[in-house]
Design a protein around this motif. Structure first.
Motif, PDB file in Angstrom:
ATOM      1  N   ILE A  96      13.452  37.302  40.022  1.00 31.04           N
ATOM      2  CA  ILE A  96      12.391  38.253  40.350  1.00 31.04           C
ATOM      3  C   ILE A  96      12.574  39.581  39.629  1.00 31.04           C
ATOM      4  N   GLY A  97      13.487  39.619  38.657  1.00 28.27           N
ATOM      5  CA  GLY A  97      13.490  40.769  37.756  1.00 28.27           C
ATOM      6  C   GLY A  97      14.642  41.742  37.853  1.00 28.27           C
ATOM      7  N   ALA A  98      15.662  41.446  38.671  1.00 27.18           N
ATOM      8  CA  ALA A  98      16.822  42.334  38.683  1.00 27.18           C
ATOM      9  C   ALA A  98      17.588  42.172  37.368  1.00 27.18           C
ATOM     10  N   ASP A  99      18.336  43.199  36.980  1.00 28.03           N
ATOM     11  CA  ASP A  99      19.034  43.166  35.697  1.00 28.03           C
ATOM     12  C   ASP A  99      20.510  42.845  35.826  1.00 28.03           C
ATOM     13  N   ASP A 100      21.076  43.191  36.953  1.00 31.08           N
ATOM     14  CA  ASP A 100      22.514  43.005  37.105  1.00 31.08           C
ATOM     15  C   ASP A 100      22.844  43.009  38.595  1.00 31.08           C
ATOM     16  N   TYR A 101      24.089  42.750  38.925  1.00 27.56           N
ATOM     17  CA  TYR A 101      24.448  42.759  40.336  1.00 27.56           C
ATOM     18  C   TYR A 101      25.884  43.232  40.525  1.00 27.56           C
ATOM     19  N   LEU A 102      26.164  43.669  41.730  1.00 28.22           N
ATOM     20  CA  LEU A 102      27.532  43.986  42.138  1.00 28.22           C
ATOM     21  C   LEU A 102      27.784  43.254  43.443  1.00 28.22           C
ATOM     22  N   VAL A 103      28.988  42.701  43.576  1.00 34.64           N
ATOM     23  CA  VAL A 103      29.342  41.999  44.803  1.00 34.64           C
ATOM     24  C   VAL A 103      30.120  42.962  45.689  1.00 34.64           C
ATOM     25  N   LYS A 104      29.704  43.062  46.950  1.00 33.98           N
ATOM     26  CA  LYS A 104      30.415  43.928  47.905  1.00 33.98           C
ATOM     27  C   LYS A 104      31.706  43.254  48.348  1.00 33.98           C
ATOM     28  N   PRO A 105      32.790  43.934  48.512  1.00 32.46           N
ATOM     29  CA  PRO A 105      32.962  45.360  48.212  1.00 32.46           C
ATOM     30  C   PRO A 105      33.279  45.555  46.735  1.00 32.46           C
ATOM     31  N   ALA A 113      30.567  51.634  35.771  1.00 33.53           N
ATOM     32  CA  ALA A 113      30.496  50.874  34.517  1.00 33.53           C
ATOM     33  C   ALA A 113      29.153  50.157  34.397  1.00 33.53           C
ATOM     34  N   ARG A 114      28.719  49.519  35.500  1.00 37.59           N
ATOM     35  CA  ARG A 114      27.444  48.787  35.475  1.00 37.59           C
ATOM     36  C   ARG A 114      26.264  49.734  35.286  1.00 37.59           C
ATOM     37  N   VAL A 115      26.299  50.870  35.993  1.00 42.13           N
ATOM     38  CA  VAL A 115      25.212  51.841  35.891  1.00 42.13           C
ATOM     39  C   VAL A 115      25.114  52.359  34.460  1.00 42.13           C
ATOM     40  N   ARG A 116      26.259  52.721  33.893  1.00 44.40           N
ATOM     41  CA  ARG A 116      26.262  53.244  32.523  1.00 44.40           C
ATOM     42  C   ARG A 116      25.727  52.229  31.536  1.00 44.40           C
ATOM     43  N   ALA A 117      26.178  50.977  31.675  1.00 45.91           N
ATOM     44  CA  ALA A 117      25.750  49.933  30.743  1.00 45.91           C
ATOM     45  C   ALA A 117      24.232  49.758  30.797  1.00 45.91           C
ATOM     46  N   LEU A 118      23.685  49.794  32.004  1.00 45.24           N
ATOM     47  CA  LEU A 118      22.239  49.580  32.130  1.00 45.24           C
ATOM     48  C   LEU A 118      21.434  50.764  31.627  1.00 45.24           C
ATOM     49  N   VAL A 119      21.963  51.963  31.840  1.00 48.14           N
ATOM     50  CA  VAL A 119      21.263  53.140  31.338  1.00 48.14           C
ATOM     51  C   VAL A 119      21.272  53.115  29.804  1.00 48.14           C
ATOM     52  N   ARG A 120      22.420  52.704  29.233  1.00 49.45           N
ATOM     53  CA  ARG A 120      22.523  52.557  27.772  1.00 49.45           C
ATOM     54  C   ARG A 120      21.491  51.564  27.263  1.00 49.45           C
ATOM     55  N   ARG A 121      21.384  50.484  27.991  1.00 50.65           N
ATOM     56  CA  ARG A 121      20.447  49.444  27.593  1.00 50.65           C
ATOM     57  C   ARG A 121      19.024  49.984  27.583  1.00 50.65           C
ATOM     58  N   ALA A 122      18.686  50.748  28.614  1.00 49.96           N
ATOM     59  CA  ALA A 122      17.337  51.295  28.700  1.00 49.96           C
ATOM     60  C   ALA A 122      17.068  52.210  27.506  1.00 49.96           C
ATOM     61  N   HIS A 123      18.095  52.949  27.079  1.00 49.76           N
ATOM     62  CA  HIS A 123      17.939  53.815  25.916  1.00 49.76           C
ATOM     63  C   HIS A 123      17.757  52.994  24.644  1.00 49.76           C
ATOM     64  N   ALA A 124      18.544  51.926  24.527  1.00 46.00           N
ATOM     65  CA  ALA A 124      18.454  51.059  23.351  1.00 46.00           C
ATOM     66  C   ALA A 124      17.046  50.486  23.257  1.00 46.00           C
ATOM     67  N   GLU A 125      16.499  50.142  24.429  1.00 47.95           N
ATOM     68  CA  GLU A 125      15.192  49.529  24.492  1.00 47.95           C
ATOM     69  C   GLU A 125      14.108  50.483  23.993  1.00 47.95           C
ATOM     70  N   SER A 126      14.324  51.777  24.260  1.00 45.90           N
ATOM     71  CA  SER A 126      13.307  52.737  23.857  1.00 45.90           C
ATOM     72  C   SER A 126      13.407  53.032  22.351  1.00 45.90           C
ATOM     73  N   ASP A 127      14.334  52.365  21.671  1.00 44.82           N
ATOM     74  CA  ASP A 127      14.503  52.579  20.243  1.00 44.82           C
ATOM     75  C   ASP A 127      14.447  51.241  19.494  1.00 44.82           C
ATOM     76  N   PRO A 128      13.289  50.574  19.577  1.00 49.09           N
ATOM     77  CA  PRO A 128      13.205  49.224  19.019  1.00 49.09           C
ATOM     78  C   PRO A 128      13.149  49.217  17.499  1.00 49.09           C
ATOM     79  N   GLN A 129      13.005  50.400  16.888  1.00 46.80           N
ATOM     80  CA  GLN A 129      12.833  50.483  15.442  1.00 46.80           C
ATOM     81  C   GLN A 129      14.138  50.300  14.672  1.00 46.80           C
TER      82      GLN A 129
END
Ligand code: CA
Length: 239
Positions: A96-105, A113-129
């Motif tokens: 249903i569209g989630a990008d990643d997951y963390l298992v508790k605890p 690390a996960r948050v940073r990686a995904l934010v990086r990805r979002a930036h990469a996506e905005s630079d498709p050129q």
């Protein structure tokens, strides 16, 4: 300087919600906490977020429903928080569209690390050129369709190349096997998931990537794969 990233944290369990909020704030993120699904949806209407941390098991409106409703209107990265052993829930979350997951605890380090990686990805996506992906040791030249590892060209088949580019385009994002089949092989049929496993195996061999201690491609048990370059042991940054 980059703008401050806004993160929506949706979690009904107060201690977890407060801990996640504190970890993220300490890293400089702006955090909006929400204690249930209804509150989360209200917040997403009011503000734009750069990332959502979403507990799947929520009162009032379920985490899955929240995920679906967010996806209807936005491609903001979503990290699910799931219970240990809840593999089916995770697989469904990816569907249903989630990008990643963390298992508790989870540890603060894992979360960040996960948050940073995904934010990086979002930036990469905005630079498709861009026509070149540079991960230090590993360089992908998108224009010439060439891959270099440590300065030496790696000979890849068309499928291996496509697989690598697909994974590397969004570092940190988990790709379910089925999605890789569609993206890389172009057909969807259950049996072909194994074909992806063998392409990954060959690609790893060519990139000198040890599956037990991967530098580039990580296996996400029960789901698929993610590209996440690790620093070399001598401390050279991977990207
Ligand atoms: Ca919960």
């Amino acid at each position: 300087m980059e703008a401050t990233q806004r993160v929506l944290v949706v979690e009904d369990e107060r201690s977890i919600r407060e801990a996640v909020t504190a970890y993220l704030e300490r890293e400089g993120y702006w955090v909006t906490p929400a204690a249930d699904g209804a509150e989360a949806l209200e917040q997403t209407v009011r503000k734009a977020f750069d990332l959502v941390v979403l507990d799947l098991n929520l009162p009032k409106v379920s985490g899955e429903e929240v995920c679906r409703r967010i996806r209807d209107v936005s491609d903001v990265p979503i990290i699910m928080l799931t219970a240990k052993g809840a593999e089916e829930e995770r697989v469904h979350g990816f569907e249903i569209g989630a990008d990643d997951y963390l298992v508790k605890p989870f540890s603060p380090r894992e979360l960040i690390a996960r948050v940073r990686a995904l934010v990086r990805r979002a930036h990469a996506e905005s630079d498709p050129q861009r026509d070149r992906m540079d991960f230090g040791d590993l360089v992908i030249d998108l224009r010439a369709h060439r891959v270099h590892l440590g300065g030496v060209e790696v000979e890849l088949t068309a499928s291996e190349y496509k697989l690598l580019v697909t994974l590397a385009r969004y570092p940190g994002r988990v790709y379910p096997r089925m999605e890789l089949v569609e993206k890389v092989l172009g057909y969807d049929f259950e049996g072909y998931e194994r074909a992806i496993d063998s392409h990954v195996k060959n690609l790893r061999a060519k990139l000198d990537d040890d599956p037990r201690e991967p530098r580039f491609i990580q296996t996400v048990t029960g789901v698929g794969y993610r590209f996440e370059p690790q620093p070399k042991e001598d401390g050279t940054p991977a990207s």
